[in-house]
Motif scaffolding. Structure first.
Motif, PDB file in Angstrom:
ATOM      1  N   ILE A 145       0.960  -1.291  -0.063  1.00 25.51           N
ATOM      2  CA  ILE A 145      -0.083   0.171  -0.119  1.00 25.51           C
ATOM      3  C   ILE A 145       0.864   1.269  -0.041  1.00 25.51           C
ATOM      4  CG2 ILE A 145      -1.674   1.285   1.205  1.00 25.51           C
ATOM      5  CD1 ILE A 145      -2.817  -1.461   2.404  1.00 25.51           C
ATOM      6  N   VAL A 146       1.656   1.254   0.918  1.00 33.89           N
ATOM      7  CA  VAL A 146       2.764   2.438   1.223  1.00 33.89           C
ATOM      8  C   VAL A 146       3.778   2.503  -0.184  1.00 33.89           C
ATOM      9  CG1 VAL A 146       4.704   3.463   2.297  1.00 33.89           C
ATOM     10  CG2 VAL A 146       2.970   2.108   3.408  1.00 33.89           C
ATOM     11  N   GLU A 147       4.292   1.410  -0.840  1.00 38.69           N
ATOM     12  CA  GLU A 147       4.885   1.458  -2.068  1.00 38.69           C
ATOM     13  C   GLU A 147       4.368   1.849  -3.275  1.00 38.69           C
ATOM     14  OE1 GLU A 147       7.491  -2.026  -3.608  1.00 38.69           O
ATOM     15  OE2 GLU A 147       7.602  -2.025  -1.468  1.00 38.69           O
ATOM     16  N   HIS A 148       3.265   1.271  -3.312  1.00 39.70           N
ATOM     17  CA  HIS A 148       2.663   1.322  -4.614  1.00 39.70           C
ATOM     18  C   HIS A 148       1.546   2.804  -4.738  1.00 39.70           C
ATOM     19  CE1 HIS A 148       4.687  -1.739  -6.208  1.00 39.70           C
ATOM     20  NE2 HIS A 148       4.365  -2.329  -5.407  1.00 39.70           N
ATOM     21  N   PHE A 149       0.791   2.916  -3.640  1.00 40.39           N
ATOM     22  CA  PHE A 149      -0.231   3.793  -3.645  1.00 40.39           C
ATOM     23  C   PHE A 149       0.106   5.392  -2.997  1.00 40.39           C
ATOM     24  CE2 PHE A 149      -3.356   0.003  -3.155  1.00 40.39           C
ATOM     25  CZ  PHE A 149      -3.150  -0.221  -4.465  1.00 40.39           C
ATOM     26  N   ALA A 150       1.105   5.359  -1.961  1.00 44.42           N
ATOM     27  CA  ALA A 150       1.317   6.451  -1.449  1.00 44.42           C
ATOM     28  C   ALA A 150       2.462   7.105  -1.998  1.00 44.42           C
ATOM     29  CB  ALA A 150       1.666   6.222   0.115  1.00 44.42           C
ATOM     30  N   SER A 151       2.387   8.609  -2.023  1.00 37.56           N
ATOM     31  CA  SER A 151       3.300   9.719  -2.030  1.00 37.56           C
ATOM     32  C   SER A 151       4.374   9.920  -0.913  1.00 37.56           C
ATOM     33  CB  SER A 151       2.789  10.923  -2.935  1.00 37.56           C
ATOM     34  OG  SER A 151       2.047  11.625  -1.784  1.00 37.56           O
ATOM     35  N   ASP A 152       3.928   9.819   0.264  1.00 34.11           N
ATOM     36  CA  ASP A 152       4.283  10.320   1.289  1.00 34.11           C
ATOM     37  C   ASP A 152       4.124   9.353   2.733  1.00 34.11           C
ATOM     38  OD1 ASP A 152       3.325  12.689  -0.100  1.00 34.11           O
ATOM     39  OD2 ASP A 152       4.883  13.571   1.136  1.00 34.11           O
ATOM     40  N   THR A 153       4.868   9.417   3.424  1.00 38.43           N
ATOM     41  CA  THR A 153       4.596   8.673   4.903  1.00 38.43           C
ATOM     42  C   THR A 153       4.886   9.716   5.829  1.00 38.43           C
ATOM     43  OG1 THR A 153       6.786   7.715   4.987  1.00 38.43           O
ATOM     44  CG2 THR A 153       5.024   6.182   4.135  1.00 38.43           C
ATOM     45  N   ILE A 154       4.018  10.066   6.754  1.00 40.15           N
ATOM     46  CA  ILE A 154       4.047  10.923   7.804  1.00 40.15           C
ATOM     47  C   ILE A 154       3.711  10.438   9.269  1.00 40.15           C
ATOM     48  CG2 ILE A 154       2.972  13.122   8.648  1.00 40.15           C
ATOM     49  CD1 ILE A 154       2.666  14.073   5.879  1.00 40.15           C
ATOM     50  N   SER A 155       4.666  10.573  10.086  1.00 38.85           N
ATOM     51  CA  SER A 155       4.678  10.240  11.456  1.00 38.85           C
ATOM     52  C   SER A 155       4.233  11.602  12.250  1.00 38.85           C
ATOM     53  CB  SER A 155       5.733   9.708  11.962  1.00 38.85           C
ATOM     54  OG  SER A 155       5.922   9.465  13.535  1.00 38.85           O
ATOM     55  N   ILE A 156       3.611  11.310  13.293  1.00 39.95           N
ATOM     56  CA  ILE A 156       3.455  12.720  14.215  1.00 39.95           C
ATOM     57  C   ILE A 156       4.098  12.622  15.374  1.00 39.95           C
ATOM     58  CG2 ILE A 156       1.134  13.272  13.615  1.00 39.95           C
ATOM     59  CD1 ILE A 156       0.084  12.296  16.362  1.00 39.95           C
ATOM     60  N   GLY A 157       5.196  11.379  15.586  1.00 35.38           N
ATOM     61  CA  GLY A 157       5.941  11.537  16.554  1.00 35.38           C
ATOM     62  C   GLY A 157       6.444  10.221  16.854  1.00 35.38           C
ATOM     63  N   SER A 158       7.657   9.724  17.710  1.00 32.91           N
ATOM     64  CA  SER A 158       8.286   8.392  17.773  1.00 32.91           C
ATOM     65  C   SER A 158       7.501   7.649  18.932  1.00 32.91           C
ATOM     66  CB  SER A 158       9.597   8.785  17.839  1.00 32.91           C
ATOM     67  OG  SER A 158      10.119   9.414  17.134  1.00 32.91           O
ATOM     68  N   TYR A 159       6.251   7.264  18.712  1.00 38.39           N
ATOM     69  CA  TYR A 159       5.412   6.695  19.636  1.00 38.39           C
ATOM     70  C   TYR A 159       4.336   5.936  18.775  1.00 38.39           C
ATOM     71  CZ  TYR A 159       3.405  11.270  19.074  1.00 38.39           C
ATOM     72  OH  TYR A 159       2.922  12.459  18.648  1.00 38.39           O
ATOM     73  N   VAL A 160       3.740   4.744  19.210  1.00 39.17           N
ATOM     74  CA  VAL A 160       2.901   4.175  18.290  1.00 39.17           C
ATOM     75  C   VAL A 160       1.301   4.612  18.787  1.00 39.17           C
ATOM     76  CG1 VAL A 160       2.138   1.966  17.500  1.00 39.17           C
ATOM     77  CG2 VAL A 160       4.632   2.403  17.969  1.00 39.17           C
ATOM     78  N   LEU A 161       0.373   5.067  17.991  1.00 42.10           N
ATOM     79  CA  LEU A 161      -0.903   5.089  18.200  1.00 42.10           C
ATOM     80  C   LEU A 161      -1.584   3.778  17.600  1.00 42.10           C
ATOM     81  CD1 LEU A 161      -1.241   8.593  16.241  1.00 42.10           C
ATOM     82  CD2 LEU A 161      -1.253   8.252  18.756  1.00 42.10           C
ATOM     83  N   SER A 162      -2.674   3.677  18.315  1.00 41.93           N
ATOM     84  CA  SER A 162      -3.462   2.667  18.043  1.00 41.93           C
ATOM     85  C   SER A 162      -4.022   2.397  16.434  1.00 41.93           C
ATOM     86  CB  SER A 162      -4.881   2.338  18.657  1.00 41.93           C
ATOM     87  OG  SER A 162      -4.447   2.515  20.060  1.00 41.93           O
ATOM     88  N   GLY A 163      -3.784   3.591  15.803  1.00 39.83           N
ATOM     89  CA  GLY A 163      -4.308   3.806  14.313  1.00 39.83           C
ATOM     90  C   GLY A 163      -3.921   5.084  13.849  1.00 39.83           C
ATOM     91  N   GLY A 164      -4.119   5.054  12.572  1.00 41.97           N
ATOM     92  CA  GLY A 164      -3.774   6.660  11.920  1.00 41.97           C
ATOM     93  C   GLY A 164      -4.653   7.711  12.375  1.00 41.97           C
ATOM     94  N   GLU A 165      -5.935   7.355  12.878  1.00 39.22           N
ATOM     95  CA  GLU A 165      -6.876   8.467  12.651  1.00 39.22           C
ATOM     96  C   GLU A 165      -6.707   9.783  13.731  1.00 39.22           C
ATOM     97  OE1 GLU A 165      -7.523   5.180  13.027  1.00 39.22           O
ATOM     98  OE2 GLU A 165      -8.931   5.042  11.301  1.00 39.22           O
ATOM     99  N   LEU A 166      -5.771   9.505  14.839  1.00 38.40           N
ATOM    100  CA  LEU A 166      -5.548  10.873  15.681  1.00 38.40           C
ATOM    101  C   LEU A 166      -4.267  11.448  14.853  1.00 38.40           C
ATOM    102  CD1 LEU A 166      -5.668   9.355  19.303  1.00 38.40           C
ATOM    103  CD2 LEU A 166      -7.212  10.945  18.161  1.00 38.40           C
ATOM    104  N   ALA A 167      -3.490  10.734  14.287  1.00 40.48           N
ATOM    105  CA  ALA A 167      -2.221  11.326  13.640  1.00 40.48           C
ATOM    106  C   ALA A 167      -3.107  12.186  12.214  1.00 40.48           C
ATOM    107  CB  ALA A 167      -1.543  10.288  12.993  1.00 40.48           C
TER     108      ALA A 167
END
Ligand code: ADE
Length: 231
Positions: free
Chosen positions: A125-147
């Protein structure tokens, strides 16, 4: 600006969209649309994820499900989508969101945000569909929604009309106006409380001195960020 969020929890964004500055941006012409990719799975029981090849804990979001959801929404093969708009996968290991990246995103006409869950995305998904990956910080959320909400919040407040007072966004933390430093301290009434006094210069009405004092405090805060208070 047009923002589409691909998520398993579109209802989270109803609350978010009702917040004042988000609502203002929407009234001013920005669109924030959610697509529940569970509605685009052809697998039984609304399945969107599967166990990881090679073993290990957790579940991984399937590439075929994301493909169907993107294809249904945009009407093109999703491998071509990133030629037309930024397609951002929210992942803990992505490029860290900062004010410069927010400015960059705020200048885009359209964004697509992909929210992972569980162990995250099938890497294709990341390799073929995404143009960017973004993180909001060096911790793990339960999902990307809050980010995704953090990205939307920070981007939308940069758009004209989102803030009640346009000046708020000009001289704020990390802005070019402050040379990328954090914002200076603010004070309001009462001028004295429990013996704690507001700095005299702010009561002086002398705009040049106030400006100089603020720039200096801002610069100091920039210098001492690593030692920022933790309690
Ligand atoms: N998904 C899980 N953790 C995340 C993070 N820190 N930033 C962006 N997306 C995430």
């Amino acid at each position: 600006m047009e923002i589409d969020v691909f998520t398993l929890f579109p209802e989270w964004f109803q609350w978010f969209s009702a917040q004042r500055h988000v609502h203002n941006a929407l009234v001013a012409g920005t669109s924030l649309q959610c697509v529940n990719f569970r509605e685009h799975t052809e697998l039984s029981g609304g399945q969107v994820d599967d166990t990881p090849f090679g073993g290990g804990a957790g579940m991984v979001l399937r590439v075929d499900v994301m493909d169907s959801a993107l294809r249904a929404h945009y009407g093109i093969d999703p491998v071509r989508l990133r030629e037309q708009r930024r397609v951002i996968a929210l992942v803990p290991g992505g490029r860290t969101l900062d004010d410069r990246l927010v400015d960059e995103l705020a200048a885009e006409p359209a964004l697509t945000l992909l929210c992972g869950r569980y162990e995250g995305f099938d890497e294709r998904i990341v390799e073929h569909f995404a143009s960017d990956t973004i993180s909001i910080g060096s911790y793990v959320l339960s999902g990307g929604e809050l980010a995704a909400m953090v990205v939307c919040d920070t981007v939308l407040r940069k758009l004209p009309g989102a803030l009640g007072d346009e000046r708020s966004a000009l001289e704020e933390s990390f802005s070019p106006a402050l040379g990328g430093d954090p914002e200076y301290p603010h004070y309001t009434r009462p001028a004295e409380y429990r013996g704690w006094h507001v700095p005299e210069v702010l009561l002086s009405g002398h705009h040049e001195r106030i400006g100089a004092w603020r720039r200096e405090r801002s610069r100091e805060r920039g210098e001492h960020r690593d030692g920022a208070r933790s309690r």
